[in-house]
Scaffold this motif. Structure first.
Motif, PDB file in Angstrom:
ATOM      1  N   PHE A 150       0.867  -1.173   0.000  1.00  0.00           N
ATOM      2  CA  PHE A 150       0.000   0.000   0.000  1.00  0.00           C
ATOM      3  C   PHE A 150       0.907   1.228   0.000  1.00  0.00           C
ATOM      4  CE2 PHE A 150      -2.771  -3.292   1.871  1.00  0.00           C
ATOM      5  CZ  PHE A 150      -3.805  -3.229   0.935  1.00  0.00           C
ATOM      6  N   THR A 151       0.924   1.941  -1.113  1.00  0.00           N
ATOM      7  CA  THR A 151       1.948   2.964  -1.333  1.00  0.00           C
ATOM      8  C   THR A 151       1.412   4.378  -1.171  1.00  0.00           C
ATOM      9  OG1 THR A 151       1.548   2.989  -3.719  1.00  0.00           O
ATOM     10  CG2 THR A 151       3.219   1.451  -2.896  1.00  0.00           C
ATOM     11  N   THR A 152       2.350   5.280  -0.848  1.00  0.00           N
ATOM     12  CA  THR A 152       1.997   6.678  -0.605  1.00  0.00           C
ATOM     13  C   THR A 152       2.216   7.576  -1.812  1.00  0.00           C
ATOM     14  OG1 THR A 152       4.227   7.126   0.222  1.00  0.00           O
ATOM     15  CG2 THR A 152       2.568   6.488   1.853  1.00  0.00           C
ATOM     16  N   SER A 153       2.950   7.084  -2.823  1.00  0.00           N
ATOM     17  CA  SER A 153       3.289   7.966  -3.949  1.00  0.00           C
ATOM     18  C   SER A 153       3.591   7.156  -5.204  1.00  0.00           C
ATOM     19  CB  SER A 153       4.521   8.825  -3.602  1.00  0.00           C
ATOM     20  OG  SER A 153       5.683   8.015  -3.553  1.00  0.00           O
ATOM     21  N   GLU A 154       3.529   7.827  -6.329  1.00  0.00           N
ATOM     22  CA  GLU A 154       3.897   7.204  -7.601  1.00  0.00           C
ATOM     23  C   GLU A 154       5.387   6.857  -7.627  1.00  0.00           C
ATOM     24  OE1 GLU A 154       1.981   6.150  -9.817  1.00  0.00           O
ATOM     25  OE2 GLU A 154       0.180   7.377  -9.996  1.00  0.00           O
ATOM     26  N   LEU A 161       8.184  -1.430  -8.948  1.00  0.00           N
ATOM     27  CA  LEU A 161       8.159  -1.975 -10.314  1.00  0.00           C
ATOM     28  C   LEU A 161       9.574  -2.238 -10.829  1.00  0.00           C
ATOM     29  CD1 LEU A 161       5.365   0.304 -11.803  1.00  0.00           C
ATOM     30  CD2 LEU A 161       5.195  -2.174 -11.437  1.00  0.00           C
ATOM     31  N   SER A 162      10.518  -1.376 -10.430  1.00  0.00           N
ATOM     32  CA  SER A 162      11.895  -1.497 -10.929  1.00  0.00           C
ATOM     33  C   SER A 162      12.602  -2.751 -10.411  1.00  0.00           C
ATOM     34  CB  SER A 162      12.715  -0.257 -10.552  1.00  0.00           C
ATOM     35  OG  SER A 162      13.010  -0.243  -9.170  1.00  0.00           O
ATOM     36  N   VAL A 163      12.095  -3.324  -9.312  1.00  0.00           N
ATOM     37  CA  VAL A 163      12.700  -4.561  -8.793  1.00  0.00           C
ATOM     38  C   VAL A 163      11.803  -5.765  -9.071  1.00  0.00           C
ATOM     39  CG1 VAL A 163      14.106  -3.418  -7.048  1.00  0.00           C
ATOM     40  CG2 VAL A 163      11.779  -4.138  -6.449  1.00  0.00           C
ATOM     41  N   ASN A 168      -0.120  -5.826 -10.049  1.00  0.00           N
ATOM     42  CA  ASN A 168      -1.366  -6.128  -9.340  1.00  0.00           C
ATOM     43  C   ASN A 168      -1.174  -6.306  -7.833  1.00  0.00           C
ATOM     44  OD1 ASN A 168      -0.081  -8.603  -9.306  1.00  0.00           O
ATOM     45  ND2 ASN A 168      -1.804  -9.781 -10.092  1.00  0.00           N
ATOM     46  N   ARG A 169       0.077  -6.235  -7.367  1.00  0.00           N
ATOM     47  CA  ARG A 169       0.334  -6.298  -5.920  1.00  0.00           C
ATOM     48  C   ARG A 169       0.650  -4.917  -5.334  1.00  0.00           C
ATOM     49  NH1 ARG A 169       4.966 -10.489  -5.808  1.00  0.00           N
ATOM     50  NH2 ARG A 169       5.212  -9.663  -3.687  1.00  0.00           N
ATOM     51  N   ILE A 170       0.694  -3.908  -6.202  1.00  0.00           N
ATOM     52  CA  ILE A 170       0.982  -2.533  -5.776  1.00  0.00           C
ATOM     53  C   ILE A 170      -0.324  -1.749  -5.775  1.00  0.00           C
ATOM     54  CG2 ILE A 170       2.261  -0.426  -6.288  1.00  0.00           C
ATOM     55  CD1 ILE A 170       4.275  -2.221  -7.853  1.00  0.00           C
ATOM     56  N   HIS A 171      -0.678  -1.201  -4.625  1.00  0.00           N
ATOM     57  CA  HIS A 171      -1.945  -0.493  -4.476  1.00  0.00           C
ATOM     58  C   HIS A 171      -1.652   0.937  -3.997  1.00  0.00           C
ATOM     59  CE1 HIS A 171      -3.293  -4.622  -4.736  1.00  0.00           C
ATOM     60  NE2 HIS A 171      -2.670  -4.903  -3.598  1.00  0.00           N
ATOM     61  N   PHE A 172      -1.800   1.887  -4.891  1.00  0.00           N
ATOM     62  CA  PHE A 172      -1.528   3.295  -4.584  1.00  0.00           C
ATOM     63  C   PHE A 172      -2.736   3.867  -3.838  1.00  0.00           C
ATOM     64  CE2 PHE A 172      -1.089   7.771  -6.630  1.00  0.00           C
ATOM     65  CZ  PHE A 172      -0.504   8.266  -5.480  1.00  0.00           C
ATOM     66  N   VAL A 173      -2.549   4.130  -2.544  1.00  0.00           N
ATOM     67  CA  VAL A 173      -3.686   4.518  -1.703  1.00  0.00           C
ATOM     68  C   VAL A 173      -3.525   5.884  -1.044  1.00  0.00           C
ATOM     69  CG1 VAL A 173      -4.360   2.143  -1.177  1.00  0.00           C
ATOM     70  CG2 VAL A 173      -2.681   3.295   0.288  1.00  0.00           C
ATOM     71  N   GLY A 174      -2.304   6.431  -1.020  1.00  0.00           N
ATOM     72  CA  GLY A 174      -2.076   7.669  -0.283  1.00  0.00           C
ATOM     73  C   GLY A 174      -1.413   7.390   1.057  1.00  0.00           C
ATOM     74  N   ASN A 175      -1.557   8.319   1.982  1.00  0.00           N
ATOM     75  CA  ASN A 175      -0.756   8.335   3.202  1.00  0.00           C
ATOM     76  C   ASN A 175      -1.656   8.321   4.440  1.00  0.00           C
ATOM     77  OD1 ASN A 175       1.051   8.956   5.277  1.00  0.00           O
ATOM     78  ND2 ASN A 175       2.236  10.363   4.014  1.00  0.00           N
ATOM     79  N   THR A 176      -1.642   7.207   5.171  1.00  0.00           N
ATOM     80  CA  THR A 176      -2.540   7.113   6.341  1.00  0.00           C
ATOM     81  C   THR A 176      -2.131   8.078   7.452  1.00  0.00           C
ATOM     82  OG1 THR A 176      -1.293   5.281   7.358  1.00  0.00           O
ATOM     83  CG2 THR A 176      -3.107   4.693   5.877  1.00  0.00           C
ATOM     84  N   MET A 177      -0.854   8.474   7.499  1.00  0.00           N
ATOM     85  CA  MET A 177      -0.449   9.455   8.506  1.00  0.00           C
ATOM     86  C   MET A 177      -1.156  10.791   8.261  1.00  0.00           C
ATOM     87  SD  MET A 177       3.296  10.063  10.027  1.00  0.00           S
ATOM     88  CE  MET A 177       4.008  11.239   8.924  1.00  0.00           C
ATOM     89  N   ILE A 178      -1.425  11.091   6.993  1.00  0.00           N
ATOM     90  CA  ILE A 178      -2.147  12.321   6.674  1.00  0.00           C
ATOM     91  C   ILE A 178      -3.635  12.158   6.989  1.00  0.00           C
ATOM     92  CG2 ILE A 178      -2.693  13.974   4.838  1.00  0.00           C
ATOM     93  CD1 ILE A 178       0.303  13.865   5.868  1.00  0.00           C
TER      94      ILE A 178
END
Length: 364
Positions: A150-154, A161-163, A168-178
């Motif tokens: 669950f990622t915070t940024s592009e 992706l580079s590794v 389909n396992r990367i979910h761009f959701v934003g930042n829960t701390m915010i």
């Protein structure tokens, strides 16, 4: 029933798990078959570093505290792993959620995968490129065995992706701390006491320092604080002192009349100070995110950051660890020439909802 174990252990984790637990509870109350078990590893066991965060952020009491605080990083990692393995064997979930990049994140993700339990990493994919940071090792190892990110940024997405992580396992959701910041802004409260009573809005600075490059060398620490005091004019500088820094400050006997060294503050008190400050001088990662969203100038005493979006879209500037580098940015700040927050995608207060929706979609 989807059974989730949520791991927390250190102060930076608490702000990240609070909205996730609330989002799970909200789904549960509307009839979704989902449940969580909250495991506190005990990595931060000081009341100021742990207890009142739970109270202020309405985090429920942990189902278990592993009490694995103290010792070296290796000792702490081992203690967490031994205790967490027993916990998972006794209460096996469908998914373990780890957040951030602390020792607990690394230790618990390894244990879960050894027991063939899926791991979701909230804040996966961020990188500083600096392997001297324990957090960078924690991130890389955790991400190497994570099932869902669950990622915070592009930028974090691109790192994964580079590794070779499948999209389909990367979910761009934003930042829960915010999420936590935005939902609590109206509850921020001024700290009480003589150190704070005379503070005037936009007429003081907040400072935090804890990284070895800044605080472990006596000469470096003294030069850094001297440069900060020279560059901040007549303004008070509020310095909540991390325990490791306090020990070093005692050795060198630092004493400036405008430098107000205080105990670690609670979440609502600390962010009240940041929201009303002239600026922040820090070597933390998380504070750069909060300061950016609150549109407060932020100067970071580091050579790199795992949160580059705070530099490109936020209010943060990296200036390195050389104390003399403070002069020019502080002059610009006082002239009112600092950049403004441009808005960071999906840092909108709804990240935890996206996480829980995606988990339900995957595990139902």
């Amino acid at each position: 029933m989807i059974n989730i174990t949520v791991v927390t252990g250190a102060r930076p984790n608490f702000m990240k798990i609070a909205p996730i637990l609330k989002a799970i509870q909200d789904k549960k109350e509307t009839g979704t078959a989902i449940n969580f078990r909250l495991v506190h590893t005990g990595q931060h066991y000081d009341k100021k570093m742990s207890g009142n965060f739970f109270e202020q952020l309405n985090i429920p009491e942990p189902d278990i505290n592993l009490e694995a605080g103290g010792g070296s990083q290796a000792e702490q990692t081992a203690a967490i792993m031994v205790a967490f393995e027993k916990e998972l064997i006794a209460n096996r979930p469908d998914l373990v959620i780890v957040v951030g990049d602390v020792t607990s994140t690394l230790a618990c993700s390894i244990v879960a995968k050894k027991l063939v339990i899926d791991v979701a990493h909230v804040e996966g994919g961020i990188r500083s490129g600096d392997m001297s940071m324990p957090e960078e090792v924690n991130r890389i190892v955790t991400d190497s065995i994570t099932d869902h990110f669950f990622t915070t940024s592009e930028i974090a997405n691109k790192h994964l992706l580079s590794v070779g992580v499948p999209e389909n396992r990367i979910h761009f959701v934003g930042n829960t701390m915010i999420d936590t910041l935005l939902s609590n802004q109206d509850r921020f409260v001024s700290p009480r006491g003589e150190m704070f009573d005379d503070l005037i809005e936009r007429s003081y600075f907040v400072m935090t320092m804890h990284r070895p490059a800044n605080v472990d060398g006596e000469h470096q620490l003294k030069a850094l604080i001297d440069a900060i005091m020279i560059g901040t004019g007549d303004f008070p500088v509020i310095f909540p002192v991390h325990p490791r820094t306090a020990k070093n400050l005692e050795k060198i006997g630092i004493n400036h009349p405008r430098l107000r060294m205080v105990e670690p503050l609670s979440y609502l008190e600390f962010n009240f100070l940041v929201k009303n400050a002239k600026g922040v001088i820090t070597d933390s990662g998380g504070i750069t995110e909060e300061a950016s969203v609150m549109n407060i100038p932020c100067i970071t005493m580091r050579n790199n950051t795992e949160r580059p979006e705070t530099v490109t879209l936020g209010t943060n500037e990296l200036i390195g660890t050389e104390p003399s580098n403070l002069k020019e940015p502080l002059e610009r700040l006082f002239k009112g020439e600092w950049k403004s927050y441009k808005g960071i995608p999906l840092w909108d207060g709804k990240s935890a909802q996206r996480i829980v929706d995606k988990i339900i979609e995957i595990y139902s």
